[in-house]
Every structure is written in structure tokens, then in C-alpha cells.
Design an enzyme around this catalytic site. Structure first.
Site, PDB file in Angstrom:
ATOM      1  N   ASP A 107      -3.235 -31.464  -2.744  1.00 23.34           N
ATOM      2  CA  ASP A 107      -3.450 -30.330  -2.796  1.00 23.34           C
ATOM      3  C   ASP A 107      -2.356 -30.015  -4.490  1.00 23.34           C
ATOM      4  OD1 ASP A 107      -2.665 -27.561  -2.253  1.00 23.34           O
ATOM      5  OD2 ASP A 107      -2.365 -27.811   0.495  1.00 23.34           O
ATOM      6  N   SER A 146      -2.747 -22.322   5.098  1.00 25.52           N
ATOM      7  CA  SER A 146      -1.678 -21.813   3.850  1.00 25.52           C
ATOM      8  C   SER A 146      -0.580 -20.851   4.219  1.00 25.52           C
ATOM      9  CB  SER A 146      -3.088 -21.648   2.647  1.00 25.52           C
ATOM     10  OG  SER A 146      -2.099 -21.225   1.345  1.00 25.52           O
ATOM     11  N   HIS A 202      -6.870 -28.755  -0.927  1.00 25.44           N
ATOM     12  CA  HIS A 202      -5.856 -27.753  -0.089  1.00 25.44           C
ATOM     13  C   HIS A 202      -7.164 -27.531   0.968  1.00 25.44           C
ATOM     14  CE1 HIS A 202      -3.030 -24.596   0.190  1.00 25.44           C
ATOM     15  NE2 HIS A 202      -4.023 -23.663  -0.044  1.00 25.44           N
TER      16      HIS A 202
END
Length: 318
Positions: free
Chosen positions: A233, A99, A261
Site C-alpha cells: 500500500d 481507506s 491500496h
């Protein structure tokens, strides 16, 4: 034999930088996402430590690291990773960034390419504007106070009900309810919440992501690159994988079907196998200053527009 992962810390520039480490061999640095900590890698670090020196820092303002009123920009975090590697006397690493951590990994490769052997981007930011509505709302001025309210018993009950509803209606965010709740729990005090807000506002506003890696990722064209994404996600849309892959054609994309995610938490074994195979099958990047300068001088425009859907790795086709 499962390797022991130790919690350590160093004081750098007057601030405590916490990290987890263990194993020996070629070095891998694991960089977590916003609001998270090195604990997010707990399931995979011992497996990687069988063959590698693993280093998983808590970013400044996160986890057990200090939380000062400081620079929480992508460039600032990249500098912090460089400094930690220098203090630990680690010359070169494979970077695994999740991320926000993916954006930091790419920034580190841009600022200090001589340190980087390979890059693994996991559900990474910086490949498009889209981002979860919840993160957009968290950039608003009163967000730290709202995060504080979420820790009240009545709010926690409401949040649990909301997250449970997302799971029952099969919303993509419902795939990650346990990890989303874990991150909220990791913001127990004012300093943590303020650091979270400053970090988020450096990369996201109410319209979406404001920082992109697509305008300079051509500089990393000689660095082996693997992307791992969950096709459900709900935080950073899976469609961003197509934009990233179009901008970085040397990248291999591995899709975790049904994962959200946090694909490394959904299927730790598969994640370790994918990264280990990537490391075994690629030679470390070599630092070529002349080639880097040539690419910089020639330049490249912003990343190309995304096709309708990412092209899946043939090995992952049903």
C-alpha cells in the site's frame, strides 16, 4: 445467478444521496474512500448480493451524490450513513470501509453502536500519521486548481508518464496506477474538486493524518472486526496495520501479498471469500448500553505504539 445491482438515490436534508443496492439477506454497507465512489466496489457487489442486501453509497460530495458547500468531516459522513440506513429501513449492518471509509465505519460504530453488527476495515485511515506525499500536497491551498490542470491533455500525458514510471521502478504507488488515474478522472468539475479538497483537509494536513481512531476504538471491543491490507500500500502504509491490531486485539488481520491500496480490486474473489468467511464465523455484536458506558467511564489512553512490522494471520503465512 449474478444479482443485478441498481443505482438509486434518496433526497435527505435537501441533498441527493446516490447509492447502489441489490440482493437480500443480512445487510452490508460498503463505504468508499476519498475522491472515489460506489463504483469502486463494482467487481464485488454482485458476488456479495447473492447472500446479502448490499448498500454502497456515494458519500456526499462524491460520485453521483450532490456536492454542496457542506460538512465533510468524518462525523458528518457517519451521520449521513445513519440517515441513509434509516431512510432505507435497515436496522443493523456489517460495515465494510475502505481507506477514509474505514474511518467513517469506525466513527459510525462509535456514534451509533446499536447499528453495527461487524466491521471490515480495508487499508483504513486513522491508524497512524503516515500518508502518501501526494495526498499531503493535495491539502495545499491551490490544490483544487492543480487538480483542474491535471485534466488538460498535456498534463494527462505527463501524469500517465509519471504513473508509468512508478510502475516500472516498482514503487508501491505503481501497483495502483489505474485506480489512482480513475480517481483523478472522477473529479471533472469545480464542485467535485472543492468537495475533494474539503474532505481531504478534514483528515490530512501537510504533516500527515490528523484524525485518529486509536483513542476510542476500545469502545468497539465487543464488535467482530476484520482488517484487510495490501502489503504494498503506497497510500496508507501497511505498517499502520500493526498499530490498529495492537489497539484492537480482537481484530483479525488478513494480508494480501503484492496488493496495494485497493486489495478488493486486485483480487475480488479472495476478498469476497475472506469477508464471507468472517461473517459466517462470527456472531453479530449485541448492543449493551451498560457495557458501553462502563468502557467509556473507565477510559483508555491513546493506542499503543506500533511494533516493527504487522503480525500476519497464520493462514496467510507462505
Amino acid at each position: 445467478m449474478t444479482r443485478v445491482i441498481e443505482q438509486q438515490s434518496r433526497v435527505i436534508h435537501g441533498y441527493k444521496r446516490a447509492f447502489r443496492t441489490g440482493g437480500d439477506g443480512s445487510a452490508i454497507m460498503f463505504i468508499h474512500g476519498i475522491g472515489d465512489s460506489s463504483r469502486t466496489w463494482d467487481d464485488v457487489l454482485p458476488m456479495f448480493a447473492d447472500n446479502h442486501l448490499v448498500i454502497a453509497p456515494d458519500l456526499l460530495g462524491h460520485g453521483d451524490s450532490d456536492k454542496p458547500r457542506a460538512d465533510y468531516s468524518i462525523g458528518g459522513f457517519a451521520n449521513g450513513m445513519r440517515d441513509l440506513l434509516s431512510v432505507l429501513d435497515v436496522e443493523r449492518v456489517t460495515l465494510v470501509g475502505h481507506s477514509l471509509g474505514g474511518g467513517i465505519a469506525m466513527q459510525l460504530a462509535y456514534q451509533y453502536p446499536q447499528l453495527v453488527e461487524r466491521i471490515v476495515l480495508v487499508s483504513n485511515g486513522g491508524s497512524g500519521r503516515g500518508v502518501s506525499t501526494w495526498l499531503r500536497l493535495a491539502t495545499l491551498p491551490m490544490a483544487p486548481e492543480l487538480l483542474k490542470l491535471l485534466r488538460l491533455p498535456i498534463s494527462r500525458t505527463g501524469m500517465s508518464v509519471s504513473l508509468g514510471l512508478l510502475r516500472r521502478i516498482d514503487h508501491d504507488l505503481g501497483v495502483d496506477v489505474l485506480d489512482l488515474a480513475r480517481i483523478v478522472d472522477a473529479l471533472p468539475d469545480t464542485h467535485s474538486r472543492q468537495a475533494f479538497a474539503r474532505t481531504l483537509r478534514s483528515v490530512v494536513d501537510w504533516r500527515g493524518q490528523v484524525v485518529t481512531m486509536l483513542d476510542r476504538c476500545y469502545l468497539a471491543e465487543n464488535i467482530p472486526l476484520l482488517m484487510i491490507w495490501g502489503d504494498r500500500d503506497g497510500v496508507i502504509p501497511y505498517r499502520h496495520a500493526a498499530q490498529a491490531q495492537a489497539a484492537m486485539p480482537q481484530a483479525t488481520l488478513e494480508v494480501f501479498e503484492g496488493a496495494g491500496h485497493f486489495p478488493f480490486r486486485s483480487d475480488p474473489g479472495r476478498f469476497v471469500m475472506a469477508v464471507e468467511q468472517f461473517i459466517r464465523s462470527t456472531a453479530p455484536a449485541t448492543w449493551d448500553q451498560q457495557g458501553w458506558q462502563t468502557r467509556l467511564r473507565n477510559g483508555a489512553g491513546p493506542g499503543p505504539a506500533a511494533p516493527a512490522a504487522p503480525v500476519r494471520d497464520e493462514q496467510n503465512q507462505p
